[in-house]
Structure formats: C-alpha cells, structure tokens
Write an enzyme that holds these catalytic residues in place. Structure first.
Site, PDB file in Angstrom:
ATOM      1  N   GLU A 114       0.771  -1.383  -0.019  1.00 26.07           N
ATOM      2  CA  GLU A 114      -0.029  -0.010  -0.035  1.00 26.07           C
ATOM      3  C   GLU A 114       0.822   0.993   0.074  1.00 26.07           C
ATOM      4  OE1 GLU A 114      -2.972  -0.205   3.087  1.00 26.07           O
ATOM      5  OE2 GLU A 114      -3.677  -1.943   2.360  1.00 26.07           O
ATOM      6  N   HIS A 118     -10.349  -6.141  -2.018  1.00 23.71           N
ATOM      7  CA  HIS A 118     -11.429  -5.946  -1.085  1.00 23.71           C
ATOM      8  C   HIS A 118     -12.615  -5.060  -1.851  1.00 23.71           C
ATOM      9  CE1 HIS A 118      -8.960  -6.964   2.224  1.00 23.71           C
ATOM     10  NE2 HIS A 118      -8.028  -6.286   1.751  1.00 23.71           N
ATOM     11  N   ASN A 177       2.044  -5.157  -3.225  1.00 21.15           N
ATOM     12  CA  ASN A 177       0.667  -5.404  -2.901  1.00 21.15           C
ATOM     13  C   ASN A 177      -0.061  -4.261  -2.752  1.00 21.15           C
ATOM     14  OD1 ASN A 177      -1.116  -7.514  -2.211  1.00 21.15           O
ATOM     15  ND2 ASN A 177      -1.221  -6.777  -0.085  1.00 21.15           N
ATOM     16  N   GLU A 215      -6.258 -10.586  -1.110  1.00 29.16           N
ATOM     17  CA  GLU A 215      -7.094 -10.402   0.114  1.00 29.16           C
ATOM     18  C   GLU A 215      -8.358 -10.392  -0.203  1.00 29.16           C
ATOM     19  OE1 GLU A 215      -5.461  -7.293   2.262  1.00 29.16           O
ATOM     20  OE2 GLU A 215      -3.372  -7.556   2.049  1.00 29.16           O
ATOM     21  N   ASP A 250     -12.348 -10.242  -0.591  1.00 23.56           N
ATOM     22  CA  ASP A 250     -13.531 -10.311   0.154  1.00 23.56           C
ATOM     23  C   ASP A 250     -14.668  -9.281  -0.544  1.00 23.56           C
ATOM     24  OD1 ASP A 250     -12.616  -7.935   1.402  1.00 23.56           O
ATOM     25  OD2 ASP A 250     -12.358  -8.442   3.255  1.00 23.56           O
TER      26      ASP A 250
END
Ligand code: XIL
Length: 490
Positions: free
Chosen positions: A167, A247, A210, A275, A277
């Site tokens: 990030e 996400h 990432n 990651e 979701d």
C-alpha cells in the site's frame, strides 16, 4: 451441515468422497457422473491446483486452536497468509527486539498440513510501531533494512512469496506515492531499496508489491503502480509479482479487472489476488473475480481474507465464502465450480485471452525474466552508516555506505539530503579508486569520464523537500572504499 465435516482432503483424492450424505454440489461433482472426465475436485485448494494455482486464506494465530476453524482451513486451503502476525508492530515492537512467535505458530501449522505461506508484510505504513516514525531519515533507512533482513532471514525457505511493500500508492487520484514515514523521509526510492534489500536476503522467495484499489485499469492508482513495475522491470529491479488485494463492494470487481491482471502480467510479473472479500458475497461477483484470474496465465493464485464471515475484518459485510457457523455459502459453490471449470491444464494453465483492449500503455512487455540478478550476491549485508563521504554544494549533502561486498565487488549506496531549501535535482560526483569500475546504478543516471563518476537524479527522485532524502545504489568491481562525494543541488 454434515457434508463439510467429511474429510474432503485438499488434493486430487477429493473426488473420491462420493457416497456420503446429501452434499448437493459436491456429491454431484464427486460421484461417477464424471467418471470419464477429469474428476472435479471437492475443495478450493484441490480445484485450484488442477490449473497449477493455489487457493489461500488469511489466518490469525488465535484461531488455529478452534477445531471448527482449522478443519475448514486444512480441508480447503493450500496457501496461508498470516493476517497480522508478520506485520512490523508484531515482529519488531521495539527496535531490534524481534518477536516471531505468533507467526512461527502459523508457519508450523502450514508445514504440518502441506500448505504454503505468503509473507505479509515487510514495509507498510500501517500497523507500524511508533518508534519507526520517530526516526531520522538515516536511522529509518537502517531500521528498514534491518527489519527486512531479520524477518526474511528468520523465515527463509518457508515463504513462497513476500509482500515486500504494501500500500505505497495514494488514493487521491494523483497516481503518486502516498505520504508515509518511509516516503516522507526516504523519498520515492524506498520501494526499490526495499526490493533490492529483500533480494539480497533471500534469492528464492518471490518478491511482490501489494495494494488495494488497483483493480480498475484506468484508475490513476492502477496506472501509478503499473508504471512503477514497468520501470522496475526495465531496470532490473527485483520484483516478481503484484498482489491485488481485491476488497470489493457488493458489485464485485470492475469489468476491467482481467485486463488489468493481463497487462501487469505482460510486464513479466506474476499476479495474484491476495485479500479477496466482497460485501454480501454475491455468488456471481465471486465467480467473476475468480474467472478474471483463471483467464490470465500468470495469475497464479487467489487468497480470500478470512474463512467464515465471523472471521472477517469486515464482519458487518458478511463478505466471505463460509457463514459464521462454517457452512459454505452460495459464493463458495460458485467459486468451486469456476475453479473446476478451469481444469485440464497442469501448468500455469489457461489461456490469457490476450485481452489488451483499451489499454493505454499497451505494448510494453519487456518480457524480462523474474528473479533478476541484482548482484546482491553473497555475504550478509553490512549497511549501517559506515563512513560518510563528505558534503558540499550547499544545496545538498551526500553520504556513502557499503551495503554488501564480496570478493572482487561490492554494492554501495549514496544518500542525498537536501539542505534547508527544496531542490529539484541533484548531482553527486566522486573519483573512483584505481582499478574500480561501476557496473550498475539504480535510482540515478550514471555518467563516467575517466575515473570521474557522476550520478544525477533519475526522473522521479530529483525533487526533495528541505532536509528530505533519497538514495541511489550501485554495483562496482574492486574493493569498497569510502569515496569523497560532492553533491550539487539545483
Ligand atoms: C487487516 C486485518 O485483517 C485486521 O485484523 C487488522 O486489524 C487490520 O489489517 N490490507 C492489508 C491487510 O494489507 O493487512 C489488512 O488486514 C487489510 C487491508
């Protein structure tokens, strides 16, 4: 529900589970129905493995002792990312005091169950202990190098891929790096520096960048990361993979997601969904996400960020594949079916579909191999503010340190720090000792004239705020010696 308690194993044997009770989708897939067809797999991990991919999840140490949890974990998942346990606040809560215990427990669990590990994460502005942001620039550089070195060394040989930097890009539409202790004190070069340090510590782990909100191709943030990776590949900065956190809101991935994955892969890196979701976990949104990966040959794996909704960091969104009781949700079935539909190949598999429509940067490639050399060979890094190289020029100062050395060569680093006024460019000059020659420079532009060496800023690291710093590095033949540096700012 009875069926999920059955031992469905993760690998190819899963299809033999026939017989047992109800199990709607699984029973159908596992029975003789497809006897002459390649057997559909009955777990996420084994289904993904059929096309050479992994399917993973985030795991917190605290849940390993929950049998309902670990049963699903070991049945379904072949890759584990520690949810928090490898982050800086856990691994080095005070300077030089390392705590790998919680992550070690996850690593042991993975080893005992044949699961691979993703290391998450070495350099990130969040979950960063307060002492790090209080350091001076030079101290921060040393601390970052040491943190990467200690953590990667501890887990060496046990990690498939590291999220080296997490990030680092801003959400403000600028496509630039976000403000962080690393960015603000070390300048743009901190990402490259982190990757080079990581490679010098572990030549075998895959090194990934990432981030989130880089799934939509035309977003400035996506383009910023893409341009960084393109630049890294063109200059041999060691980067092997890009993780797309994914996400998502209830709408799922942007329609360009596959294009984004494909375009990054064309730069010569693996891509992974790291990651995943999705709010409310719509089955179709999950299937779309998984298919975007399956259609890109170098999309090597998918990780969901938790197992049951009650395990999620977004628990209010119920974004995962299992409900809070551990029952598979419709999204689970849609993901399993998508993974099984991609079978028939054993290697990195599937097509790719060459989708480059509408891309702006297009034909880039560079096809460079991953795992570039770097030259960070041998001998443990020394680093650490060895030697200063004098200053000069008034507008900036430059200091030298040896980051690595081996018989016949060495790796050096020069830190440039602006004076009390901002500068928009810098030049560092020194005279090489007899017999030495520079073979590579990164984060700067090299000119040589006889033994006079001049390195000017690269396009992206010339601007420094007052007292801010950046670095460039180089490889040289010969033995390390402390040069007398002259820094000129403009
Ligand atoms: C989250 C964890 O799931 C939470 O338990 C923790 O409180 C905060 O971090 N991006 C990342 C992950 O890279 O490390 C974050 O994990 C979620 C967002």
């Amino acid at each position: 529900m009875a069926w999920f308690k059955r031992d469905t194993r993760r690998r190819a044997t899963a299809a033999t589970i026939a017989g047992a009770a109800a199990g709607v989708a699984l029973a159908l897939l596992g029975m003789g129905t497809f006897a002459t067809h390649a057997a559909a797999a009955g777990s996420l991990g084994s289904a993904a493995a059929q096309s050479g991919r992994y399917f993973g999840t985030a795991v917190p140490t605290a849940k390993l002792g929950d049998p309902a949890y670990s049963t699903i974990l070991d049945r379904e998942f072949g890759m584990i990312t520690p949810e928090n346990e490898m982050k800086w606040d856990t691994t080095e809560p005070s300077r030089g005091s390392f705590n790998f215990g919680p992550a070690d427990q996850i690593v042991s669990h993975a080893a005992a169950h044949g699961q691979k590990m993703r290391g998450h994460t070495l350099v990130w502005y969040q979950q960063l202990p307060g002492w790090v942001s209080g350091l001076s620039a030079s101290d921060l550089q040393s601390a970052m190098d040491n943190h990467i070195t200690q953590e990667m060394t501890h887990f060496k040989g046990k990690i498939y891929a590291w999220d080296v930097v997490n990030e680092a890009f801003a959400d403000d539409g600028s496509g630039q790096h976000r403000s962080s202790p690393f960015q603000d004190k070390l300048g743009n070069g901190f990402i490259e520096h982190a990757f080079r340090t990581a490679r010098s510590v572990d030549a075998n782990a895959k090194l990934c960048y990432n981030d989130y909100n880089i799934e939509n191709w035309t977003d400035a943030k996506t383009q910023g990361v893409y341009n960084m990776v393109k630049d890294f590949k063109s200059r041999g900065v060691p980067i092997d993979c890009v993780g797309f956190q994914s996400h998502f809101g209830a709408g799922g991935p942007p329609s360009s997601f596959q294009t984004t994955l494909s375009n990054f892969a064309a730069l010569g890196v693996d891509v992974q969904i790291t990651e995943l979701d999705i709010a409310q976990a719509p089955a179709s949104a999950y299937a779309n996400t998984v298919n975007a990966c399956l259609h890109v040959a170098r999309c090597t794996g998918i990780t969901v960020w938790g197992i049951r909704d009650s395990d999620s960091w977004r628990s209010g969104d119920n974004p995962l594949l299992f409900d809070s009781s551990g029952n598979p949700k419709p999204a689970y079935t849609s993901v399993l079916n998508a993974l099984n539909a991609a079978t028939g190949t054993t290697t990195g598999g599937t097509t790719d579909g060459g989708t480059t429509s509408g891309t702006t940067n297009g034909g880039t490639t560079s096809g460079t191999t991953s795992g570039t050399t770097d030259g960070g060979t041998t001998s443990g890094t020394t680093d650490g503010g060895s030697s200063t190289g004098g200053a000069g020029g008034g507008a900036c100062t430059a200091t030298y340190s040896t980051t690595n050395s081996w018989s016949g060569g060495y790796q050096g680093e020069v830190k440039i720090t602006a004076g009390s006024a901002a500068i928009s460019g810098w030049t560092v000059r020194w005279t090489l000792s007899g017999g030495q020659s520079i073979t590579q420079v990164w984060n700067g532009t090299l000119t040589t004239s006889g033994s006079t060496t001049t390195v000017a800023n690269a396009s992206y690291n010339g601007s420094l705020q007052p007292a801010a710093s950046t670095t460039f590095g180089f490889l040289a033949n010969g033995s390390p010696s402390t040069p007398s540096l002259t820094c000129t700012g403009s």
